[in-house]
Design an enzyme around this catalytic site. Sequence first.
Site, PDB file in Angstrom:
ATOM      1  N   GLU A  59      45.155  31.406 -28.215  1.00 53.42           N
ATOM      2  CA  GLU A  59      45.761  30.652 -27.117  1.00 53.42           C
ATOM      3  C   GLU A  59      44.774  30.344 -25.988  1.00 53.42           C
ATOM      4  OE1 GLU A  59      48.443  29.154 -26.405  1.00 53.42           O
ATOM      5  OE2 GLU A  59      49.812  29.721 -28.011  1.00 53.42           O
ATOM      6  N   SER A  60      44.092  31.362 -25.511  1.00 52.77           N
ATOM      7  CA  SER A  60      43.300  31.210 -24.278  1.00 52.77           C
ATOM      8  C   SER A  60      41.878  31.720 -24.390  1.00 52.77           C
ATOM      9  CB  SER A  60      43.992  31.979 -23.144  1.00 52.77           C
ATOM     10  OG  SER A  60      44.055  33.367 -23.470  1.00 52.77           O
TER      11      SER A  60
END
Length: 416
Positions: free
Chosen positions: A166-167
Amino acid sequence: MIVPYVFLASVVIFIAGCQNISPNMEEAHVLQPPVHSRTDALSSSLPDKWSVATINHRCPISSEQFKGRYIATGNHETLQTHTSHATVLPPLLNTEPPELWDELSAQFSMHVPNNRRIRQHKRWFINNPYHIEVVTARAEPFLYYLYEQVKARNLPIELTLLPFVESSFDQFAHSHKGAAGLWQITAPTGKTFGLTIVPGYDGRRDIVASTQAALDLLEYLYERFDHNWLHAIAAYNTGGARVRNAIKQNRAMGKSTDFWALKLPRETRHYVPKLLAMAELVKQREKYDLHFASIKAQPQVEEVVIQERIRLKHLAGYAGMSSKTLYQLNPGYTGGYTMKKTENKILLPVTHRTKFYENEKSKRVTKYRFMVYDIQAGDSLNQLASLNDTSVDVIKQVNYLSHSYIFAGQKILIPE
């Protein structure tokens, strides 16, 4: 001489009474000073077959009966250097915990098929080792904490790696679609799952709050998609409606509704394989000579509940650390203050917890208060628990102790 006979009789009674004691030796031995050892005297007064070592071997004592009764003698080094033929020493107290990557991989449970998309992402990771080095280093403060939260809910351990996809474990990450934080949660989704977003505070960037919200969302999607984790993870990325429509479309055409057969946005088609490829490489990192940052399977941070509005800078001062470091662990507090009339769950490095609780000012703002106690020779956890109206288990939990061995000079926290 009457005393020796009485003493010998008491030993015989002790031996006879051992028949009903459960056979568990863990934490059963109290370390005595090696020079003036009572066990040495006992060994010299009895035949070889009744030596203390033999008695110990024939008469194991339940760990429950001795729970927390280990007596502190000397310092940490003393425990490891003093030895005696009649004394069983505890394990080395500085034994290194295992690598967290090993603990994670041993508990992975999701099936990883050998298909083109997964192979593609595995090759990319293998050909870009610097990416793995950087991202796993970023993960160090948070990964064990996330693992604990996932495990506590009995969810697939692979979900611990979702922020990798995700990040890239950047707690300040913000996408062009408005998603923020480690878990890349959008404002509407965040508010639906209980996150507060107000001036000075963004729950999507709060590690504690966003992790709970993300896992709540994943559990919700898992239920909605008939306990299919690949569908749930895909829905986490692209939304439940798109995944449901893709399933309906395939079902109407008589096609498989397996994730791999669904017509989904390109990003989502690669989202799930990327997670599975990463999980596979965690298992195979030595095979491919990948350099994952060393992260030990032990807490790096812990939650501290702050009940008042206070600057993070002051909390950092109480803990003897920089305000920048504390903010990096708590990026949700964008204004630099905790919120009033709220239980703010702040992440504090475990290495600074003692300093924090030693500071009397911290007691004015924390919900749970602890006394920092310096272990003295002759102390035991059982004694300390009794004197402070708590239990051995609570003291062990608060201090992350997997055993009851303590040593003089050690600092431990005791709930007030």
